[in-house]
Scaffold this motif. Structure first.
Motif, PDB file in Angstrom:
ATOM      1  N   VAL A   5      59.053  -2.000 -11.300  1.00  0.00           N
ATOM      2  CA  VAL A   5      60.473  -1.861 -10.983  1.00  0.00           C
ATOM      3  C   VAL A   5      60.813  -0.382 -11.056  1.00  0.00           C
ATOM      4  O   VAL A   5      60.493   0.284 -12.039  1.00  0.00           O
ATOM      5  CB  VAL A   5      61.358  -2.638 -11.984  1.00  0.00           C
ATOM      6  CG1 VAL A   5      62.835  -2.341 -11.742  1.00  0.00           C
ATOM      7  CG2 VAL A   5      61.107  -4.142 -11.888  1.00  0.00           C
ATOM      8  N   CYS A  10      66.997   0.217  -9.398  1.00  0.00           N
ATOM      9  CA  CYS A  10      67.567  -1.009  -9.964  1.00  0.00           C
ATOM     10  C   CYS A  10      68.994  -0.760 -10.428  1.00  0.00           C
ATOM     11  O   CYS A  10      69.277   0.236 -11.081  1.00  0.00           O
ATOM     12  CB  CYS A  10      66.727  -1.445 -11.167  1.00  0.00           C
ATOM     13  SG  CYS A  10      67.467  -2.790 -12.122  1.00  0.00           S
ATOM     14  N   TYR A  11      69.900  -1.682 -10.061  1.00  0.00           N
ATOM     15  CA  TYR A  11      71.262  -1.543 -10.579  1.00  0.00           C
ATOM     16  C   TYR A  11      71.650  -2.695 -11.483  1.00  0.00           C
ATOM     17  O   TYR A  11      72.816  -2.861 -11.833  1.00  0.00           O
ATOM     18  CB  TYR A  11      72.279  -1.315  -9.465  1.00  0.00           C
ATOM     19  CG  TYR A  11      72.517  -2.488  -8.547  1.00  0.00           C
ATOM     20  CD1 TYR A  11      71.961  -2.509  -7.286  1.00  0.00           C
ATOM     21  CD2 TYR A  11      73.326  -3.549  -8.938  1.00  0.00           C
ATOM     22  CE1 TYR A  11      72.182  -3.578  -6.435  1.00  0.00           C
ATOM     23  CE2 TYR A  11      73.560  -4.613  -8.095  1.00  0.00           C
ATOM     24  CZ  TYR A  11      72.978  -4.625  -6.840  1.00  0.00           C
ATOM     25  OH  TYR A  11      73.207  -5.685  -6.004  1.00  0.00           O
ATOM     26  N   GLY A  12      70.659  -3.499 -11.874  1.00  0.00           N
ATOM     27  CA  GLY A  12      70.910  -4.466 -12.930  1.00  0.00           C
ATOM     28  C   GLY A  12      71.554  -5.757 -12.500  1.00  0.00           C
ATOM     29  O   GLY A  12      72.345  -6.335 -13.249  1.00  0.00           O
ATOM     30  N   SER A  13      71.225  -6.245 -11.315  1.00  0.00           N
ATOM     31  CA  SER A  13      71.797  -7.525 -10.889  1.00  0.00           C
ATOM     32  C   SER A  13      71.186  -8.698 -11.644  1.00  0.00           C
ATOM     33  O   SER A  13      71.746  -9.786 -11.665  1.00  0.00           O
ATOM     34  CB  SER A  13      71.578  -7.724  -9.392  1.00  0.00           C
ATOM     35  OG  SER A  13      70.202  -7.946  -9.138  1.00  0.00           O
ATOM     36  N   ALA A  14      70.021  -8.499 -12.225  1.00  0.00           N
ATOM     37  CA  ALA A  14      69.305  -9.507 -13.028  1.00  0.00           C
ATOM     38  C   ALA A  14      68.752 -10.668 -12.212  1.00  0.00           C
ATOM     39  O   ALA A  14      68.293 -11.653 -12.772  1.00  0.00           O
ATOM     40  CB  ALA A  14      70.161 -10.033 -14.173  1.00  0.00           C
ATOM     41  N   GLU A  15      68.798 -10.570 -10.892  1.00  0.00           N
ATOM     42  CA  GLU A  15      68.280 -11.683 -10.082  1.00  0.00           C
ATOM     43  C   GLU A  15      66.789 -11.899 -10.292  1.00  0.00           C
ATOM     44  O   GLU A  15      66.315 -13.032 -10.299  1.00  0.00           O
ATOM     45  CB  GLU A  15      68.568 -11.418  -8.602  1.00  0.00           C
ATOM     46  CG  GLU A  15      70.038 -11.605  -8.292  1.00  0.00           C
ATOM     47  CD  GLU A  15      70.386 -11.087  -6.921  1.00  0.00           C
ATOM     48  OE1 GLU A  15      69.715 -11.490  -5.966  1.00  0.00           O
ATOM     49  OE2 GLU A  15      71.321 -10.286  -6.804  1.00  0.00           O
ATOM     50  N   CYS A  16      66.040 -10.806 -10.455  1.00  0.00           N
ATOM     51  CA  CYS A  16      64.596 -10.953 -10.658  1.00  0.00           C
ATOM     52  C   CYS A  16      64.318 -11.722 -11.946  1.00  0.00           C
ATOM     53  O   CYS A  16      63.396 -12.536 -12.006  1.00  0.00           O
ATOM     54  CB  CYS A  16      63.932  -9.580 -10.714  1.00  0.00           C
ATOM     55  SG  CYS A  16      64.628  -8.476 -11.958  1.00  0.00           S
ATOM     56  N   PHE A  26      65.263  -8.350 -18.890  1.00  0.00           N
ATOM     57  CA  PHE A  26      66.476  -7.577 -18.703  1.00  0.00           C
ATOM     58  C   PHE A  26      66.690  -6.749 -19.962  1.00  0.00           C
ATOM     59  O   PHE A  26      66.802  -7.289 -21.060  1.00  0.00           O
ATOM     60  CB  PHE A  26      67.651  -8.551 -18.487  1.00  0.00           C
ATOM     61  CG  PHE A  26      68.823  -7.938 -17.797  1.00  0.00           C
ATOM     62  CD1 PHE A  26      68.689  -7.390 -16.536  1.00  0.00           C
ATOM     63  CD2 PHE A  26      70.067  -7.922 -18.399  1.00  0.00           C
ATOM     64  CE1 PHE A  26      69.776  -6.825 -15.889  1.00  0.00           C
ATOM     65  CE2 PHE A  26      71.159  -7.367 -17.760  1.00  0.00           C
ATOM     66  CZ  PHE A  26      71.011  -6.822 -16.505  1.00  0.00           C
ATOM     67  N   GLY A  31      66.659  -4.454 -14.903  1.00  0.00           N
ATOM     68  CA  GLY A  31      65.467  -5.280 -14.823  1.00  0.00           C
ATOM     69  C   GLY A  31      64.233  -4.458 -15.128  1.00  0.00           C
ATOM     70  O   GLY A  31      64.136  -3.298 -14.727  1.00  0.00           O
ATOM     71  N   CYS A  53      65.429  -8.746  -4.164  1.00  0.00           N
ATOM     72  CA  CYS A  53      66.071  -7.729  -5.005  1.00  0.00           C
ATOM     73  C   CYS A  53      67.056  -6.953  -4.139  1.00  0.00           C
ATOM     74  O   CYS A  53      66.664  -6.374  -3.128  1.00  0.00           O
ATOM     75  CB  CYS A  53      65.026  -6.779  -5.573  1.00  0.00           C
ATOM     76  SG  CYS A  53      65.760  -5.307  -6.330  1.00  0.00           S
ATOM     77  N   PRO A  54      68.330  -6.951  -4.484  1.00  0.00           N
ATOM     78  CA  PRO A  54      69.325  -6.331  -3.613  1.00  0.00           C
ATOM     79  C   PRO A  54      69.179  -4.825  -3.472  1.00  0.00           C
ATOM     80  O   PRO A  54      69.679  -4.244  -2.514  1.00  0.00           O
ATOM     81  CB  PRO A  54      70.662  -6.705  -4.267  1.00  0.00           C
ATOM     82  CG  PRO A  54      70.328  -7.085  -5.659  1.00  0.00           C
ATOM     83  CD  PRO A  54      68.924  -7.590  -5.665  1.00  0.00           C
ATOM     84  N   SER A  55      68.484  -4.192  -4.383  1.00  0.00           N
ATOM     85  CA  SER A  55      68.308  -2.741  -4.257  1.00  0.00           C
ATOM     86  C   SER A  55      66.876  -2.368  -3.889  1.00  0.00           C
ATOM     87  O   SER A  55      66.520  -1.194  -3.895  1.00  0.00           O
ATOM     88  CB  SER A  55      68.713  -2.047  -5.562  1.00  0.00           C
ATOM     89  OG  SER A  55      67.895  -2.489  -6.617  1.00  0.00           O
ATOM     90  N   ALA A  57      64.186  -2.576  -5.495  1.00  0.00           N
ATOM     91  CA  ALA A  57      63.611  -1.774  -6.572  1.00  0.00           C
ATOM     92  C   ALA A  57      62.245  -2.271  -7.015  1.00  0.00           C
ATOM     93  O   ALA A  57      61.558  -1.600  -7.760  1.00  0.00           O
ATOM     94  CB  ALA A  57      64.558  -1.771  -7.774  1.00  0.00           C
ATOM     95  N   ILE A  58      61.866  -3.471  -6.532  1.00  0.00           N
ATOM     96  CA  ILE A  58      60.598  -4.068  -7.004  1.00  0.00           C
ATOM     97  C   ILE A  58      59.488  -3.778  -6.002  1.00  0.00           C
ATOM     98  O   ILE A  58      59.638  -4.034  -4.810  1.00  0.00           O
ATOM     99  CB  ILE A  58      60.753  -5.590  -7.183  1.00  0.00           C
ATOM    100  CG1 ILE A  58      61.856  -5.886  -8.202  1.00  0.00           C
ATOM    101  CG2 ILE A  58      59.424  -6.209  -7.636  1.00  0.00           C
ATOM    102  CD1 ILE A  58      62.217  -7.350  -8.320  1.00  0.00           C
TER     103      ILE A  58
HETATM  104  S1  SF4 Z   1      66.738  -7.956  -8.837  1.00  0.00           S
HETATM  105 FE1  SF4 Z   1      66.399  -5.758  -8.440  1.00  0.00          FE
HETATM  106  S2  SF4 Z   1      68.374  -4.768  -8.865  1.00  0.00           S
HETATM  107 FE2  SF4 Z   1      68.408  -6.794  -9.821  1.00  0.00          FE
HETATM  108  S3  SF4 Z   1      67.721  -6.439 -11.958  1.00  0.00           S
HETATM  109 FE3  SF4 Z   1      65.916  -7.018 -10.727  1.00  0.00          FE
HETATM  110  S4  SF4 Z   1      65.023  -5.052 -10.077  1.00  0.00           S
HETATM  111 FE4  SF4 Z   1      67.119  -4.646 -10.716  1.00  0.00          FE
END
Ligand code: SF4
Length: 64
Positions: A5, A10-16, A26, A31, A53-55, A57-58
């Motif tokens: 990551v 990453c902006y912390g949406s926590a979807e992952c 988290f 993430g 991942c919306p940004s 980042a993964i």
């Molecule tokens: S899904 Fe992407 S943006 Fe969201 S917490 Fe995970 S790495 Fe970060």
């Protein structure tokens, strides 16, 4: 498969974390990959987490 990551993206949406909690955690609002889980089996849930991942980042790197 190597999972990482990018903390700068990453902006912390926590979807992952919701999609693949065995690999992603988290921490401090972002993430992260759980320690020791950077090297994982190819898993559709991990691929989905990376794709959604919306940004974006993964990163998944497949070993040759
Ligand atoms: S899904 Fe992407 S943006 Fe969201 S917490 Fe995970 S790495 Fe970060």
């Amino acid at each position: 498969m190597k999972v990482s990551v990018d903390p700068g993206l990453c902006y912390g949406s926590a979807e992952c974390v919701h999609r693949a909690p065995s690999v992603f955690a988290f921490e401090d609002g972002y993430g992260t990959v759980r320690p020791g889980r950077e090297d994982t089996e190819d898993d559709p849930l991990i691929r989905e987490a990376a794709e959604r991942c919306p940004s974006q980042a993964i990163t998944l790197a497949v070993a040759e």
